[in-house]
Design a protein around this motif. Structure first.
Motif, short mmCIF file in Angstrom:
data_model
loop_
_atom_site.label_atom_id
_atom_site.label_comp_id
_atom_site.label_asym_id
_atom_site.label_seq_id
_atom_site.Cartn_x
_atom_site.Cartn_y
_atom_site.Cartn_z
N SER A 113 71.31 -63.22 -54.85
CA SER A 113 71.34 -63.78 -53.49
C SER A 113 70.41 -64.98 -53.41
CB SER A 113 70.91 -62.72 -52.48
OG SER A 113 70.96 -63.24 -51.19
N PRO A 114 70.83 -66.10 -52.80
CA PRO A 114 72.03 -66.28 -52.00
C PRO A 114 73.27 -66.75 -52.78
CG PRO A 114 70.62 -68.17 -51.73
CD PRO A 114 69.89 -67.23 -52.65
N LEU A 115 73.25 -66.72 -54.09
CA LEU A 115 74.41 -67.17 -54.87
C LEU A 115 75.17 -65.98 -55.47
CD1 LEU A 115 72.78 -70.24 -56.70
CD2 LEU A 115 74.08 -70.20 -54.57
N GLY A 116 75.06 -64.83 -54.84
CA GLY A 116 75.62 -63.61 -55.41
C GLY A 116 77.13 -63.57 -55.45
N GLY A 144 71.52 -70.26 -60.17
CA GLY A 144 70.60 -69.13 -60.18
C GLY A 144 69.78 -69.14 -58.91
N LYS A 145 69.25 -67.98 -58.50
CA LYS A 145 68.40 -67.95 -57.32
C LYS A 145 66.98 -68.39 -57.69
CE LYS A 145 66.81 -63.49 -56.41
NZ LYS A 145 66.96 -62.16 -55.79
N VAL A 185 71.98 -75.78 -59.64
CA VAL A 185 72.03 -75.23 -58.28
C VAL A 185 71.01 -74.11 -58.13
CG1 VAL A 185 73.48 -74.18 -56.52
CG2 VAL A 185 74.48 -75.82 -58.12
N ALA A 186 70.06 -74.32 -57.23
CA ALA A 186 68.98 -73.35 -57.00
C ALA A 186 69.18 -72.67 -55.65
CB ALA A 186 67.62 -74.06 -57.02
N GLY A 187 69.37 -71.35 -55.67
CA GLY A 187 69.52 -70.59 -54.44
C GLY A 187 68.17 -70.14 -53.91
N ALA A 233 70.17 -75.05 -52.60
CA ALA A 233 71.10 -74.24 -51.81
C ALA A 233 70.31 -73.12 -51.16
CB ALA A 233 72.19 -73.66 -52.71
N ILE A 234 70.32 -73.05 -49.83
CA ILE A 234 69.53 -72.02 -49.15
C ILE A 234 70.45 -71.02 -48.46
CG2 ILE A 234 67.61 -73.62 -48.83
CD1 ILE A 234 68.32 -73.64 -45.83
N SER A 235 69.91 -69.84 -48.22
CA SER A 235 70.70 -68.71 -47.71
C SER A 235 71.48 -69.07 -46.46
CB SER A 235 69.78 -67.53 -47.41
OG SER A 235 69.05 -67.14 -48.54
#
Length: 320
Positions: free
Chosen positions: A34-37, A93-94, A122-124, A180-182
């Motif tokens: 999460s948030p890329l789950g 990945g988060k 991409v960083a969550g 990338a944020i939740s």
């Protein structure tokens, strides 16, 4: 939703390359959380579409191996038997995954991208600690690794910034961080698709061996020297193709507010609640500057915005 956006980023890049006469392939690897789950679920569902455009999705055993695989995808075009011109790639990945993969991502950015490849990292970031032990601000880690970092504010900007990031990565030889944020990735909305952006590619002085991934990068200080050239290329690209925006562009505004990412939307909502619409802001002399790339900052454009203003308020994240 999230999966649709990232799937479309990759499919759109494949189609852009086809229109440009390039024979490229795509590659996505990383580790869910999460948030890329839900990213892998959507990519698995779209397997036939990805296969048709030569895009490989390979979820990794862990984040580090995913980043190493992405580096391998950038090195593929160095092989004389490679069947494509380049492999555009995405790592995901988060926040904790960004932290634990620091060595692999740092080396990936240092060794670089291929001219017809390019990498989005991409960083969550889970600000509310919904599934993490502490909140993350991955752009500060990216900055430590000399990785240019984009901070989109909305679902719409994910497509626009993804196109920009891959073009920048190809031009400069860097990997490009993508925040990338939740609150954004766990939302869904209808968006209007826009035509491809036409980028300008400025003339720059190249070091011996160029800026991109190559076979000759043995351990030496030369890697750090090349990084300075690559960051100069980043600045040249962003000056030729601005991604920061003046919202009202008032020539004689007295007050300026600087924002980035979702904080920009928060600001606009706060102004709305205060009754400060565009007409009122223009009357009061309030202008807003929205930063698209948080590092390196487009200093020329940022300084042009603040010049002559009585006061500037900067809305940032945890760290400046």
């Amino acid at each position: 939703g999230l999966g649709d956006v990232y799937k479309r980023q990759m499919l759109d890049q494949a189609k852009r390359d086809q229109r440009s006469g390039l024979n490229t392939a795509g590659f996505v690897s990383g580790y869910r959380g999460s948030p890329l789950g839900a990213l892998d679920l959507e990519l698995w569902r779209a397997q036939s579409s990805l296969d048709a455009e030569k895009i490989t999705f390979m979820p990794a055993v862990n984040e580090d191996l995913g980043a190493s695989a992405v580096l391998g995808a950038q090195q593929a075009s160095l092989d004389p038997d490679c069947s494509v011109d380049g492999v555009f790639s995405m790592w995901y990945g988060k926040g904790p995954g960004v932290d634990r993969s620091g060595d692999a991502l740092k080396h990936g950015n240092a060794y670089g991208s291929s001219p017809h490849g390019g990498v989005l990292v991409v960083a969550g970031d889970d600000h509310g600690c919904v599934s993490s032990s502490m909140p993350h601000q991955s752009d500060v880690a990216f900055m430590t690794w000399f990785m240019p970092t984009l901070n989109p504010a909305s679902v719409e900007e994910y497509l626009e910034f993804g196109e920009y990031g891959l073009a920048l990565s190809r031009f400069s030889g860097t990997w490009v961080g993508f925040k990338a944020i939740s609150e954004t990735v766990e939302s869904a909305r209808s968006i209007e698709l826009t035509p491809d952006r036409e980028f300008s590619y400025p003339e720059i002085d190249l070091p011996a061996g160029g800026l991109h991934v190559r076979n000759a990068d043995l351990p030496s200080p030369e890697i750090e020297t090349r990084m300075q050239h690559k960051l100069r290329a980043v600045r040249a690209f962003m000056h030729a193709n601005p991604i920061d925006r003046r919202i009202y562009d008032l020539p004689k505004a007295r007050y300026g507010i600087v924002t980035t990412g979702k904080a920009h939307l928060d600001l606009m909502e706060a102004l709305r609640l205060l009754g400060l619409d565009e007409a009122r802001c223009r009357k009061l002399g309030i202008d807003i500057y929205k930063v698209g790339m948080v590092w390196p900052l487009a200093r020329r454009d940022a300084l042009d915005f603040v010049r002559g203003k009585q006061e500037v308020l900067v809305v940032e994240e945890k760290r400046g």
